[in-house]
Design an enzyme around this catalytic site. Structure first.
Site, PDB file in Angstrom:
ATOM      1  N   LYS A  93      -4.632  -2.871  14.388  1.00  0.00           N
ATOM      2  CA  LYS A  93      -4.017  -1.799  15.164  1.00  0.00           C
ATOM      3  C   LYS A  93      -4.597  -1.765  16.578  1.00  0.00           C
ATOM      4  O   LYS A  93      -5.806  -1.836  16.770  1.00  0.00           O
ATOM      5  CB  LYS A  93      -4.234  -0.452  14.479  1.00  0.00           C
ATOM      6  CG  LYS A  93      -3.565  -0.336  13.114  1.00  0.00           C
ATOM      7  CD  LYS A  93      -3.792   1.029  12.512  1.00  0.00           C
ATOM      8  CE  LYS A  93      -3.082   1.178  11.172  1.00  0.00           C
ATOM      9  NZ  LYS A  93      -3.784   0.448  10.074  1.00  0.00           N
ATOM     10  N   GLU A 105       0.834  -1.200   0.000  1.00  0.00           N
ATOM     11  CA  GLU A 105       0.000   0.000   0.000  1.00  0.00           C
ATOM     12  C   GLU A 105       0.868   1.249   0.000  1.00  0.00           C
ATOM     13  O   GLU A 105       2.076   1.191   0.272  1.00  0.00           O
ATOM     14  CB  GLU A 105      -0.921   0.010   1.220  1.00  0.00           C
ATOM     15  CG  GLU A 105      -0.178   0.125   2.543  1.00  0.00           C
ATOM     16  CD  GLU A 105      -1.061   0.665   3.655  1.00  0.00           C
ATOM     17  OE1 GLU A 105      -1.376   1.868   3.587  1.00  0.00           O
ATOM     18  OE2 GLU A 105      -1.398  -0.100   4.567  1.00  0.00           O
TER      19      GLU A 105
END
Length: 332
Positions: free
Chosen positions: A180, A45
């Site tokens: 996360k 990404e």
């Protein structure tokens, strides 16, 4: 391993790349050659480059990650939109341009793709957008830092990352350091189950929590080698399930930030974000930045190390998958 499977290797062809040319998607020559010849390709990404850290640290880290992929037998394909053109694979000059532009580049999820292209803008792809373009090119392995998920208090705000719905409908294996830790990990795992996503932890029974190896959540499946991961990817493709695979790779213990300090910083950053009215896709960049500041840089250092480790594992998975398919093709 839990959910242990054994599958017979068979050729899994990539879609012809001409259809991407027709769609106005540019495939870098190195990536095009690798896809055509059966060499492993790893999608990367670009949001982590533009929004993850400052220049020139972001540029150097991106170069190092691509080098790690190459050193382990695969070809990196960093994905971004430049001047309205979706690009699968960037040149060194394009990578540096993206790094220098930084947060001036639009953070681009799946929903934002048409807008960025129509305005001939620059877009740094998030997990969902990167998966979309990787799948279009037939790239089966994608490496990132960590995915988005259900935000804390998500039951009230309905703030759920598009990463999760993309995993439910796009057949790409996402290699990451888990969810996360600024998010609600148990609810994220529940949401992934609802989406039919195979969730695998690499060499551990516990699902990793990005900055730290431990989340307190047991992973649904475990794989102890890159070959087992490749088996799972192949089985998913062979059956045409149409959903993605999430492979959680714990950050090496020597690079893990102290979990207690990170959690304390997260709580402080969450309260600050709420008091300042920060919402939507601005939340995660703000939280990561504040957590890094509050931990004295420990979380950013851990972030860089985990991305490099994910690139190492992801490249080996991509290579294992193509090696297996190549051997089968020769014996057929």
């Amino acid at each position: 391993m839990a959910c242990r499977i054994s599958v017979i290797s068979r050729h899994i062809s990539s879609p012809p790349l001409e259809h991407l040319d027709d769609l106005g998607v540019r495939v870098a020559p190195e990536v095009r050659s690798a896809l055509s010849s059966g060499v492993g390709v790893v999608a990367l990404e670009s949001t982590i480059v533009s929004h993850g850290m400052p220049y020139p640290q972001n540029f150097h880290t991106a170069q190092e990650v691509e080098s790690i992929v190459r050193a382990n037998g695969a070809v990196p394909a960093t994905i971004a939109i430049l001047d309205g053109v979706p690009c699968i694979g960037l040149s060194l000059a394009e990578l540096e341009r993206l790094a220098k532009l930084g947060t001036m580049v639009s953070k681009t999820a799946r929903r934002d793709i048409p807008y960025v292209i129509a305005r001939r803008g620059n877009g740094a792809t998030t997990v969902s957008a990167t998966m979309f373009f990787a799948s279009k090119a037939g790239i089966k392995v994608f490496v990132t830092g960590g995915i988005g998920g259900v935000h804390r208090q998500g039951e009230s705000t309905m703030d759920v990352s598009s990463d999760l719905t993309e995993l439910g409908k796009t057949p790409v294996a996402v290699v990451c350091a888990g969810v996360k830790s600024i998010l609600d990990i148990p609810r994220t795992l529940e949401y992934l189950e609802t989406q039919g996503v195979t969730v695998v932890s690499y060499s551990t029974d516990e699902f990793p929590a990005f900055f730290t190896p431990n989340s307190g959540c047991k992973a649904p499946c475990r794989a102890d080698s890159v070959e087992e991961c490749a088996d799972i990817i192949e089985a998913n493709t062979k059956l045409g399930l149409g959903s993605g695979i999430l492979i959680g790779v714990p950050i090496p213990a020597e690079h893990a930030a102290a979990a207690k300090n990170v959690e304390s910083a997260i709580q402080s950053a969450l309260h600050e974000a709420e008091s300042r009215g920060i919402a939507g896709n601005s939340v995660t960049p703000f939280l990561l930045k504040r957590v890094n500041e509050l931990t004295g840089g420990d979380s950013l250092a851990a972030n860089i190390q985990l991305v490099k480790n994910n690139a190492l594992v992801g490249a080996k998975i991509a290579t294992a998958l193509t090696t297996r398919l190549s051997r089968f093709t020769k014996s057929s």
